[in-house]
Design a protein around this motif. Structure first.
Motif, PDB file in Angstrom:
ATOM      1  N   ASP A  11      -1.931 -54.264 -41.772  1.00  0.00           N
ATOM      2  CA  ASP A  11      -1.821 -53.813 -43.158  1.00  0.00           C
ATOM      3  C   ASP A  11      -0.374 -53.803 -43.636  1.00  0.00           C
ATOM      4  OD1 ASP A  11      -4.545 -53.359 -43.224  1.00  0.00           O
ATOM      5  OD2 ASP A  11      -4.361 -51.248 -42.644  1.00  0.00           O
ATOM      6  N   ALA A  12      -0.186 -54.152 -44.903  1.00  0.00           N
ATOM      7  CA  ALA A  12       1.081 -53.939 -45.593  1.00  0.00           C
ATOM      8  C   ALA A  12       0.938 -52.653 -46.399  1.00  0.00           C
ATOM      9  CB  ALA A  12       1.408 -55.114 -46.502  1.00  0.00           C
ATOM     10  N   ARG A  13       1.786 -51.662 -46.119  1.00  0.00           N
ATOM     11  CA  ARG A  13       1.606 -50.331 -46.678  1.00  0.00           C
ATOM     12  C   ARG A  13       2.862 -49.898 -47.428  1.00  0.00           C
ATOM     13  NH1 ARG A  13      -2.602 -47.629 -43.833  1.00  0.00           N
ATOM     14  NH2 ARG A  13      -1.684 -45.581 -44.285  1.00  0.00           N
ATOM     15  N   PRO A  14       2.711 -49.212 -48.562  1.00  0.00           N
ATOM     16  CA  PRO A  14       3.874 -48.694 -49.273  1.00  0.00           C
ATOM     17  C   PRO A  14       4.404 -47.436 -48.597  1.00  0.00           C
ATOM     18  CG  PRO A  14       1.888 -48.043 -50.427  1.00  0.00           C
ATOM     19  CD  PRO A  14       1.452 -48.907 -49.276  1.00  0.00           C
ATOM     20  N   GLY A  15       5.705 -47.262 -48.638  1.00  0.00           N
ATOM     21  CA  GLY A  15       6.310 -46.079 -48.041  1.00  0.00           C
ATOM     22  C   GLY A  15       7.678 -45.813 -48.635  1.00  0.00           C
ATOM     23  N   LEU A  16       8.346 -44.843 -48.050  1.00  0.00           N
ATOM     24  CA  LEU A  16       9.696 -44.469 -48.449  1.00  0.00           C
ATOM     25  C   LEU A  16      10.596 -44.465 -47.222  1.00  0.00           C
ATOM     26  CD1 LEU A  16       8.925 -41.360 -50.710  1.00  0.00           C
ATOM     27  CD2 LEU A  16       9.296 -43.720 -51.473  1.00  0.00           C
ATOM     28  N   ALA A  17      11.830 -44.889 -47.400  1.00  0.00           N
ATOM     29  CA  ALA A  17      12.854 -44.678 -46.377  1.00  0.00           C
ATOM     30  C   ALA A  17      13.549 -43.376 -46.727  1.00  0.00           C
ATOM     31  CB  ALA A  17      13.832 -45.838 -46.350  1.00  0.00           C
ATOM     32  N   LEU A  18      13.293 -42.328 -45.954  1.00  0.00           N
ATOM     33  CA  LEU A  18      13.867 -41.014 -46.246  1.00  0.00           C
ATOM     34  C   LEU A  18      15.347 -40.974 -45.903  1.00  0.00           C
ATOM     35  CD1 LEU A  18      10.956 -38.763 -44.967  1.00  0.00           C
ATOM     36  CD2 LEU A  18      11.418 -39.508 -47.323  1.00  0.00           C
ATOM     37  N   ASP A  19      15.727 -41.723 -44.894  1.00  0.00           N
ATOM     38  CA  ASP A  19      17.129 -41.927 -44.543  1.00  0.00           C
ATOM     39  C   ASP A  19      17.181 -43.233 -43.776  1.00  0.00           C
ATOM     40  OD1 ASP A  19      16.271 -41.338 -41.891  1.00  0.00           O
ATOM     41  OD2 ASP A  19      16.776 -39.219 -42.134  1.00  0.00           O
ATOM     42  N   ASP A  20      18.256 -43.470 -43.020  1.00  0.00           N
ATOM     43  CA  ASP A  20      18.362 -44.738 -42.300  1.00  0.00           C
ATOM     44  C   ASP A  20      17.441 -44.818 -41.092  1.00  0.00           C
ATOM     45  OD1 ASP A  20      20.246 -45.657 -44.065  1.00  0.00           O
ATOM     46  OD2 ASP A  20      21.953 -44.988 -42.857  1.00  0.00           O
ATOM     47  N   ALA A  21      16.816 -43.703 -40.711  1.00  0.00           N
ATOM     48  CA  ALA A  21      16.036 -43.683 -39.475  1.00  0.00           C
ATOM     49  C   ALA A  21      14.562 -43.356 -39.662  1.00  0.00           C
ATOM     50  CB  ALA A  21      16.647 -42.681 -38.487  1.00  0.00           C
ATOM     51  N   ILE A  22      14.213 -42.601 -40.698  1.00  0.00           N
ATOM     52  CA  ILE A  22      12.860 -42.074 -40.827  1.00  0.00           C
ATOM     53  C   ILE A  22      12.176 -42.644 -42.075  1.00  0.00           C
ATOM     54  CG2 ILE A  22      11.451 -39.993 -41.090  1.00  0.00           C
ATOM     55  CD1 ILE A  22      12.744 -40.267 -38.370  1.00  0.00           C
ATOM     56  N   GLY A  23      10.935 -43.084 -41.889  1.00  0.00           N
ATOM     57  CA  GLY A  23      10.120 -43.561 -42.994  1.00  0.00           C
ATOM     58  C   GLY A  23       8.944 -42.637 -43.245  1.00  0.00           C
ATOM     59  N   LEU A  24       8.414 -42.728 -44.460  1.00  0.00           N
ATOM     60  CA  LEU A  24       7.253 -41.944 -44.856  1.00  0.00           C
ATOM     61  C   LEU A  24       6.157 -42.889 -45.300  1.00  0.00           C
ATOM     62  CD1 LEU A  24       5.780 -39.320 -45.765  1.00  0.00           C
ATOM     63  CD2 LEU A  24       7.031 -39.506 -47.925  1.00  0.00           C
ATOM     64  N   ASP A  25       4.989 -42.793 -44.660  1.00  0.00           N
ATOM     65  CA  ASP A  25       3.813 -43.594 -44.998  1.00  0.00           C
ATOM     66  C   ASP A  25       3.082 -42.897 -46.141  1.00  0.00           C
ATOM     67  OD1 ASP A  25       1.303 -44.795 -45.149  1.00  0.00           O
ATOM     68  OD2 ASP A  25       1.121 -45.050 -42.989  1.00  0.00           O
ATOM     69  N   LEU A  26       3.123 -43.487 -47.330  1.00  0.00           N
ATOM     70  CA  LEU A  26       2.521 -42.837 -48.490  1.00  0.00           C
ATOM     71  C   LEU A  26       1.012 -42.694 -48.343  1.00  0.00           C
ATOM     72  CD1 LEU A  26       4.434 -44.390 -51.522  1.00  0.00           C
ATOM     73  CD2 LEU A  26       4.826 -42.207 -50.384  1.00  0.00           C
ATOM     74  N   GLY A  27       0.367 -43.698 -47.771  1.00  0.00           N
ATOM     75  CA  GLY A  27      -1.080 -43.638 -47.609  1.00  0.00           C
ATOM     76  C   GLY A  27      -1.521 -42.535 -46.675  1.00  0.00           C
ATOM     77  N   ALA A  28      -0.725 -42.266 -45.638  1.00  0.00           N
ATOM     78  CA  ALA A  28      -1.049 -41.175 -44.724  1.00  0.00           C
ATOM     79  C   ALA A  28      -0.740 -39.825 -45.342  1.00  0.00           C
ATOM     80  CB  ALA A  28      -0.281 -41.353 -43.409  1.00  0.00           C
ATOM     81  N   ALA A  29       0.329 -39.754 -46.141  1.00  0.00           N
ATOM     82  CA  ALA A  29       0.717 -38.489 -46.747  1.00  0.00           C
ATOM     83  C   ALA A  29      -0.176 -38.109 -47.919  1.00  0.00           C
ATOM     84  CB  ALA A  29       2.170 -38.556 -47.207  1.00  0.00           C
ATOM     85  N   ASP A  30      -0.666 -39.113 -48.653  1.00  0.00           N
ATOM     86  CA  ASP A  30      -1.517 -38.866 -49.822  1.00  0.00           C
ATOM     87  C   ASP A  30      -2.518 -40.011 -49.912  1.00  0.00           C
ATOM     88  OD1 ASP A  30      -2.719 -38.497 -52.266  1.00  0.00           O
ATOM     89  OD2 ASP A  30      -0.870 -38.053 -53.348  1.00  0.00           O
ATOM     90  N   PRO A  31      -3.666 -39.902 -49.241  1.00  0.00           N
ATOM     91  CA  PRO A  31      -4.627 -41.014 -49.192  1.00  0.00           C
ATOM     92  C   PRO A  31      -5.161 -41.423 -50.562  1.00  0.00           C
ATOM     93  CG  PRO A  31      -5.107 -39.383 -47.493  1.00  0.00           C
ATOM     94  CD  PRO A  31      -4.080 -38.778 -48.375  1.00  0.00           C
ATOM     95  N   GLY A  32      -4.959 -40.615 -51.577  1.00  0.00           N
ATOM     96  CA  GLY A  32      -5.439 -40.976 -52.897  1.00  0.00           C
ATOM     97  C   GLY A  32      -4.542 -41.949 -53.641  1.00  0.00           C
ATOM     98  N   LEU A  33      -3.369 -42.247 -53.093  1.00  0.00           N
ATOM     99  CA  LEU A  33      -2.459 -43.168 -53.756  1.00  0.00           C
ATOM    100  C   LEU A  33      -2.885 -44.614 -53.533  1.00  0.00           C
ATOM    101  CD1 LEU A  33       1.001 -41.557 -52.908  1.00  0.00           C
ATOM    102  CD2 LEU A  33      -0.123 -41.601 -55.142  1.00  0.00           C
ATOM    103  N   PRO A  34      -2.674 -45.500 -54.524  1.00  0.00           N
ATOM    104  CA  PRO A  34      -2.949 -46.924 -54.321  1.00  0.00           C
ATOM    105  C   PRO A  34      -2.105 -47.492 -53.191  1.00  0.00           C
ATOM    106  CG  PRO A  34      -2.650 -46.452 -56.652  1.00  0.00           C
ATOM    107  CD  PRO A  34      -2.243 -45.211 -55.907  1.00  0.00           C
TER     108      PRO A  34
END
Length: 294
Positions: A11-34
């Motif tokens: 899967d290609a998933r949208p996320g955020l780079a919180l800093d240079d080391a840690i990412g946030l998976d938007l789909g896991a954090a809020d499954p209602g997001l596209p």
């Protein structure tokens, strides 16, 4: 915020780079997001949810479920918008690039298209077929459209910007000049490395003005300029591009390249297998792409 698209499994998933080391998976954090930035960027309410997730993660240092956080080093970053409806690029838009060609400054923006299939990931290879012997790299700032619009007034252009990213406008010069137009030469597969993320406008100067732009070949600085050198700034490019054409969320406008590209060197120097080409923009990040034979 730094907006990313990353690969998790197939899967290609949208996320955020919180800093240079840690990412946030938007789909896991809020499954209602596209599941694609194209669908998120144009919806203010959804982007507010994304901003809230970023704020909560940075303030609390943790998120539930814990699987929403992951090490960036452990995933493959993809083009932040893997499938834009269009890529609009700009020719001859830096004063120093016009000077190296001994050309007068254009009176209006020179726009051309790159096929979206040219996009490559931030660290992916630029692949050259054996007959591609005059391929050049071009360090560029790209604007990502956040809100759809047509005939956008210049003073409203900021409302339509999702953010900015690095872009390498890889160009097959032989095709570009032989065809007398640029689409084929600008659209080779893997000829659009971009990313590593989209940086939202609140983290950069207004209209990305005053940012250092640099291109490197095998560690040597080949292009070095500043977005102050843009002949037509970001807001005018959005106005001009949208005059008779609707810009959609996720569309890219690559704003042109500074002087120093390979074709105008003496002697000319084109990309070869074994090279490493880099694009770096102040406040945004760096692309590093090896050049390989296909």
């Amino acid at each position: 915020m730094k907006l990313i698209t990353f690969r998790r499994g197939s899967d290609a998933r949208p996320g955020l780079a919180l800093d240079d080391a840690i990412g946030l998976d938007l789909g896991a954090a809020d499954p209602g997001l596209p599941g694609r930035w194209n669908e998120l960027l144009g919806e203010p309410a959804l982007m507010q949810r994304v901003a809230r997730l970023a704020r909560d993660a940075s303030q609390q240092g943790e998120l539930r479920p814990a699987t929403a956080l992951f090490p960036l080093a452990g995933v493959e970053l993809l083009p932040p918008v893997p499938a834009p409806s269009k890529i609009i690029a700009v020719g001859l838009n830096y004063r120093d690039h016009a000077e190296e060609q001994h050309k007068p400054l254009p009176e209006r923006p020179l726009l051309f298209a790159k096929a979206p299939s040219c996009l490559q990931s931030p660290a992916g290879p630029i692949l050259l077929d054996a007959d591609l012997t005059q391929v050049d790299g071009e360090a560029e700032l790209a604007v990502v459209i956040g809100r759809a619009g047509r005939a956008i007034p210049r003073e409203r252009a900021r409302d339509h910007i999702a953010g900015y990213m690095c872009f390498n406008d890889v160009s097959d010069r032989e095709a570009q000049y032989a065809d007398k137009q640029w689409f084929r030469g600008k659209s080779i597969d893997t000829g659009g490395p971009c990313g590593p993320w989209i940086v939202t406008p609140d983290e950069l100067p207004d209209l990305a003005n005053g940012l250092a732009v640099a291109g490197y070949l095998n560690g040597e600085s080949w292009q070095r300029s500043n977005t102050r050198q843009l002949i037509f700034p970001v807001d005018e490019l959005i106005r001009w591009a949208s005059l008779h054409m609707t810009l959609l969320p996720g569309d890219l406008i690559s704003t042109g390249t500074p002087g120093g590209v390979g074709i105008y060197r003496d002697p000319p120097r084109f990309l070869r297998p074994g090279d490493v080409v880099e694009v770096e923009i102040e406040g945004i990040g760096r692309l590093t792409n090896p050049v390989l034979a296909r």
